[in-house]
Design a protein around this motif. Sequence first.
Motif, PDB file in Angstrom:
ATOM      1  N   LYS A 163      47.020 -93.445   6.607  1.00  8.16           N
ATOM      2  CA  LYS A 163      45.974 -93.330   5.584  1.00  8.16           C
ATOM      3  C   LYS A 163      44.796 -94.259   5.865  1.00  8.16           C
ATOM      4  O   LYS A 163      43.653 -93.902   5.607  1.00  8.16           O
ATOM      5  CB  LYS A 163      46.542 -93.643   4.193  1.00  8.16           C
ATOM      6  N   GLN A 164      45.071 -95.448   6.383  1.00  2.81           N
ATOM      7  CA  GLN A 164      43.995 -96.398   6.667  1.00  2.81           C
ATOM      8  C   GLN A 164      43.057 -95.854   7.740  1.00  2.81           C
ATOM      9  O   GLN A 164      41.837 -95.964   7.619  1.00  2.81           O
ATOM     10  CB  GLN A 164      44.563 -97.767   7.105  1.00  2.81           C
ATOM     11  N   ASP A 165      43.624 -95.258   8.792  1.00  2.00           N
ATOM     12  CA  ASP A 165      42.806 -94.642   9.842  1.00  2.00           C
ATOM     13  C   ASP A 165      41.960 -93.504   9.273  1.00  2.00           C
ATOM     14  O   ASP A 165      40.787 -93.363   9.608  1.00  2.00           O
ATOM     15  CB  ASP A 165      43.683 -94.074  10.964  1.00  2.00           C
ATOM     16  N   GLU A 167      40.978 -93.104   6.142  1.00  2.00           N
ATOM     17  CA  GLU A 167      39.923 -93.656   5.276  1.00  2.00           C
ATOM     18  C   GLU A 167      38.757 -94.217   6.084  1.00  2.00           C
ATOM     19  O   GLU A 167      37.606 -94.027   5.719  1.00  2.00           O
ATOM     20  CB  GLU A 167      40.490 -94.725   4.335  1.00  2.00           C
ATOM     21  N   LYS A 168      39.059 -94.905   7.171  1.00  2.00           N
ATOM     22  CA  LYS A 168      37.996 -95.416   8.042  1.00  2.00           C
ATOM     23  C   LYS A 168      37.139 -94.260   8.557  1.00  2.00           C
ATOM     24  O   LYS A 168      35.918 -94.353   8.599  1.00  2.00           O
ATOM     25  CB  LYS A 168      38.580 -96.184   9.238  1.00  2.00           C
TER      26      LYS A 168
END
Length: 174
Positions: A163-165, A167-168
Amino acid sequence: MKNQPTQKIHIYGSVGSGKTTLAKKLSEITGIPYYEIDNAVWIRNPSGDIRRTDQEIERNLEAIVQSKSWIIEGVHTKDWVHQSWQHADVILFLNTGYSTRTSRIMKRFIKQKLGFEKSNYQPTLQLFLNMFKWNNHFEQVDKIRFLQMTEIHKEKRIIVYNKQDVEKWINTFR
């Protein structure tokens, strides 16, 4: 592509990887229409989906990829999907973990059966069980096939793992 805004995005990943969720979110942010490849493949019918011929699928997909902008999401690696990869500005591979996808498959089925989430298909027990088979097949076969098939497009292929990737990557559109 570097100087032009991204207008054509192909999102690839297994069942439960977040393709549809991401496509909807990107569409909301950018105003670019999104399409599920499954809807080009299947004629949706209350008594059961009917698979289109490869020629019909190719024509449906061609109509989409010839438009000015689009977000296409799907797990397919058949020959007819090449035109989407070829025309895409970005091929985004959601390479989420197997256990994450398995958990999402279970949550989605429960939400659909309880009426909290809509789907383009009937959420039957057989389909639910098939999703686990497809998830495993993706891990063993389709992921490798996709990476091999898109090697010629590797300059526009982006792989995200969580999810972090994601979102970036989404933040580049804001």
